[in-house]
Each structure stands twice: as C-alpha cells, then as structure tokens.
Design a protein around this motif. Structure first.
Motif, PDB file in Angstrom:
ATOM      1  N   PRO A  98       0.935  -1.195  -0.124  1.00  0.00           N
ATOM      2  CA  PRO A  98       0.138   0.065  -0.021  1.00  0.00           C
ATOM      3  C   PRO A  98       0.998   1.177  -0.098  1.00  0.00           C
ATOM      4  CG  PRO A  98       0.029  -0.946   2.265  1.00  0.00           C
ATOM      5  CD  PRO A  98       0.830  -2.257   1.236  1.00  0.00           C
ATOM      6  N   PRO A  99       0.142   2.493  -0.045  1.00  0.00           N
ATOM      7  CA  PRO A  99       1.068   3.654  -0.334  1.00  0.00           C
ATOM      8  C   PRO A  99       1.907   4.027   0.974  1.00  0.00           C
ATOM      9  CG  PRO A  99      -1.080   4.066  -0.964  1.00  0.00           C
ATOM     10  CD  PRO A  99      -1.317   2.685  -0.431  1.00  0.00           C
ATOM     11  N   GLU A 100       3.053   4.230   0.818  1.00  0.00           N
ATOM     12  CA  GLU A 100       3.922   4.339   2.174  1.00  0.00           C
ATOM     13  C   GLU A 100       4.915   5.684   1.736  1.00  0.00           C
ATOM     14  OE1 GLU A 100       6.863   0.587   1.829  1.00  0.00           O
ATOM     15  OE2 GLU A 100       5.118   0.528   3.190  1.00  0.00           O
ATOM     16  N   MET A 101       5.393   6.384   2.528  1.00  0.00           N
ATOM     17  CA  MET A 101       6.490   7.316   2.273  1.00  0.00           C
ATOM     18  C   MET A 101       7.759   6.725   2.084  1.00  0.00           C
ATOM     19  SD  MET A 101       5.567  10.388   1.515  1.00  0.00           S
ATOM     20  CE  MET A 101       7.348  11.003   1.706  1.00  0.00           C
ATOM     21  N   GLN A 102       8.653   6.979   1.194  1.00  0.00           N
ATOM     22  CA  GLN A 102       9.977   6.376   1.068  1.00  0.00           C
ATOM     23  C   GLN A 102      10.838   7.639   1.675  1.00  0.00           C
ATOM     24  OE1 GLN A 102      10.239   3.308   0.028  1.00  0.00           O
ATOM     25  NE2 GLN A 102       8.017   3.456  -0.106  1.00  0.00           N
ATOM     26  N   PRO A 103      12.231   7.177   1.940  1.00  0.00           N
ATOM     27  CA  PRO A 103      13.219   8.122   2.470  1.00  0.00           C
ATOM     28  C   PRO A 103      13.544   9.254   1.556  1.00  0.00           C
ATOM     29  CG  PRO A 103      13.897   5.811   2.881  1.00  0.00           C
ATOM     30  CD  PRO A 103      12.623   5.950   2.122  1.00  0.00           C
ATOM     31  N   TRP A 104      13.226   8.889   0.167  1.00  0.00           N
ATOM     32  CA  TRP A 104      13.658   9.855  -0.823  1.00  0.00           C
ATOM     33  C   TRP A 104      12.761  10.888  -1.235  1.00  0.00           C
ATOM     34  CZ3 TRP A 104      14.111   4.535  -1.176  1.00  0.00           C
ATOM     35  CH2 TRP A 104      13.124   3.707  -1.927  1.00  0.00           C
ATOM     36  N   GLY A 105      11.353  10.927  -0.566  1.00  0.00           N
ATOM     37  CA  GLY A 105      10.535  11.900  -0.834  1.00  0.00           C
ATOM     38  C   GLY A 105       9.350  11.268  -1.553  1.00  0.00           C
ATOM     39  N   HIS A 106       9.287  10.226  -2.085  1.00  0.00           N
ATOM     40  CA  HIS A 106       8.220   9.752  -2.966  1.00  0.00           C
ATOM     41  C   HIS A 106       7.197   8.643  -1.967  1.00  0.00           C
ATOM     42  CE1 HIS A 106      10.658   9.561  -6.570  1.00  0.00           C
ATOM     43  NE2 HIS A 106      10.599  10.733  -6.198  1.00  0.00           N
ATOM     44  N   LYS A 107       5.967   8.999  -2.374  1.00  0.00           N
ATOM     45  CA  LYS A 107       4.999   8.305  -1.542  1.00  0.00           C
ATOM     46  C   LYS A 107       4.498   7.091  -2.697  1.00  0.00           C
ATOM     47  CE  LYS A 107       1.219   8.569   1.357  1.00  0.00           C
ATOM     48  NZ  LYS A 107       0.058   9.355   1.787  1.00  0.00           N
ATOM     49  N   SER A 108       5.009   5.965  -2.538  1.00  0.00           N
ATOM     50  CA  SER A 108       4.735   4.757  -3.545  1.00  0.00           C
ATOM     51  C   SER A 108       4.011   3.670  -3.061  1.00  0.00           C
ATOM     52  CB  SER A 108       6.060   4.252  -4.156  1.00  0.00           C
ATOM     53  OG  SER A 108       6.627   3.714  -3.034  1.00  0.00           O
ATOM     54  N   LEU A 109       3.355   2.933  -4.032  1.00  0.00           N
ATOM     55  CA  LEU A 109       2.570   1.732  -3.691  1.00  0.00           C
ATOM     56  C   LEU A 109       2.890   0.739  -4.876  1.00  0.00           C
ATOM     57  CD1 LEU A 109      -0.848   1.643  -5.304  1.00  0.00           C
ATOM     58  CD2 LEU A 109      -0.040   4.039  -4.892  1.00  0.00           C
TER      59      LEU A 109
ATOM     60  N   LEU B 249       3.863   2.681  -8.627  1.00  0.00           N
ATOM     61  CA  LEU B 249       3.152   3.909  -8.857  1.00  0.00           C
ATOM     62  C   LEU B 249       3.886   4.872  -7.599  1.00  0.00           C
ATOM     63  CD1 LEU B 249      -0.080   2.434  -9.382  1.00  0.00           C
ATOM     64  CD2 LEU B 249       1.480   3.005 -11.263  1.00  0.00           C
ATOM     65  N   PHE B 250       4.227   6.172  -8.051  1.00  0.00           N
ATOM     66  CA  PHE B 250       4.957   6.903  -6.978  1.00  0.00           C
ATOM     67  C   PHE B 250       4.574   8.303  -7.330  1.00  0.00           C
ATOM     68  CE2 PHE B 250       7.759   7.007 -10.532  1.00  0.00           C
ATOM     69  CZ  PHE B 250       8.306   8.233 -10.761  1.00  0.00           C
ATOM     70  N   GLU B 251       4.219   8.942  -6.146  1.00  0.00           N
ATOM     71  CA  GLU B 251       4.004  10.399  -6.177  1.00  0.00           C
ATOM     72  C   GLU B 251       4.866  11.144  -5.596  1.00  0.00           C
ATOM     73  OE1 GLU B 251       1.150  13.430  -3.367  1.00  0.00           O
ATOM     74  OE2 GLU B 251       0.676  10.962  -3.330  1.00  0.00           O
ATOM     75  N   ILE B 252       5.472  12.203  -6.138  1.00  0.00           N
ATOM     76  CA  ILE B 252       6.833  12.933  -5.700  1.00  0.00           C
ATOM     77  C   ILE B 252       6.062  14.022  -4.557  1.00  0.00           C
ATOM     78  CG2 ILE B 252       8.708  14.479  -6.047  1.00  0.00           C
ATOM     79  CD1 ILE B 252       8.793  13.310  -9.089  1.00  0.00           C
ATOM     80  N   VAL B 253       6.516  13.664  -3.279  1.00  0.00           N
ATOM     81  CA  VAL B 253       5.951  14.475  -2.370  1.00  0.00           C
ATOM     82  C   VAL B 253       7.016  15.814  -1.972  1.00  0.00           C
ATOM     83  CG1 VAL B 253       5.104  14.352   0.264  1.00  0.00           C
ATOM     84  CG2 VAL B 253       4.714  12.586  -1.195  1.00  0.00           C
ATOM     85  N   THR B 254       8.075  15.546  -1.814  1.00  0.00           N
ATOM     86  CA  THR B 254       9.215  16.412  -1.604  1.00  0.00           C
ATOM     87  C   THR B 254      10.361  15.961  -2.568  1.00  0.00           C
ATOM     88  OG1 THR B 254      10.504  14.936   0.245  1.00  0.00           O
ATOM     89  CG2 THR B 254       8.550  16.390   0.940  1.00  0.00           C
ATOM     90  N   ALA B 255      10.872  17.252  -3.078  1.00  0.00           N
ATOM     91  CA  ALA B 255      12.036  16.936  -4.011  1.00  0.00           C
ATOM     92  C   ALA B 255      13.386  16.497  -3.258  1.00  0.00           C
ATOM     93  CB  ALA B 255      12.024  18.083  -5.006  1.00  0.00           C
ATOM     94  N   GLN B 256      14.082  15.844  -3.669  1.00  0.00           N
ATOM     95  CA  GLN B 256      15.386  15.244  -3.144  1.00  0.00           C
ATOM     96  C   GLN B 256      16.510  16.004  -3.876  1.00  0.00           C
ATOM     97  OE1 GLN B 256      15.504  13.690   0.354  1.00  0.00           O
ATOM     98  NE2 GLN B 256      13.240  14.220   0.231  1.00  0.00           N
TER      99      GLN B 256
END
Length: 121
Positions: A91-102, A114-121
């Motif tokens: 399921p969707p979870e935040m990754q250390p590099w700033g993406h929320k992916s599933l 599938l990934f959403e860029i939440v914060t630019a790294q």
C-alpha cells in the motif's frame, strides 16, 4: 533515440490486457492479431506492449523486472485500484527519498510501482 517502450510477453494475454485496461485504466493505442495477438497501451510518455506468449518471440523469461511511473496522488490511485480489484503488493507509504509509492501485481506477476513525488530530493 525517441520513444521508450516496455514489451511484456504475457502467459495469460486476455487477463493481462484486461488488467491494463480495466484495472490500470490505460488507453489502448492499437491492437493487432495478424500473426499473433498484441495490444499497445499509451502510458503517459511511453508505451507498454503486451504480446501473447507463444507468438514466436524468443522471450528470455526475465525475472526481477518492475515497471514504474509517476502519478499525482498515491492515496487516490490506491483507492481506485482497490475498487478495481487490483492485487496490491504494497500500500502507499512514504519513502526516505520523498516519494509516496505503492506496488501492484499484474496477472502474470509483473510488478508495477506507482509513485507520487511529495518532496523533491
């Protein structure tokens, strides 16, 4: 070089084509069946081509391949995929590099991140 295309040789062609149309919501660019069946899907800036197994392609049966693409809202896409009956691997979870992916699985086991860029790294 121009377009990048992923070609996936499917053991269960009908289920895989149904997955990409009905579950993933991809638009069919064209289908063919003169020599063997194939369907080309539009996938934003690229293409995913599904070819029926037994088509004569010398497929190496590569394992460990994952398709990944950017989306705008991981939580909304997760909800849409669950409603469409997708097999959610992660399921969707935040990754250390700033993406929320599933991660979801296609019928023949192809993994799709599938990934959403939440914060630019």
């Amino acid at each position: 070089m121009a377009e990048f295309r992923v070609i996936f040789v499917a053991n269960d062609y009908d289920a895989t084509v149904g997955f990409f149309t009905d579950v993933m919501g991809l638009e069919v660019e064209r289908s063919f069946g003169e020599i063997f069946r194939g369907t080309i899907f539009l996938a934003n800036a690229g293409r995913i081509e599904v070819i029926e197994d037994g088509s004569g392609w010398d497929s190496p049966g590569v394992t460990g391949v994952t398709v990944s693409w950017e989306i705008t809202d991981a939580d909304a896409e997760h909800a849409r995929l669950v409603a469409a009956g997708a097999e959610i691997v992660r399921p969707p979870e935040m990754q250390p590099w700033g993406h929320k992916s599933l991660e979801v699985a296609a019928p023949d086991g192809l993994r799709i991140i599938l990934f959403e860029i939440v914060t630019a790294q």
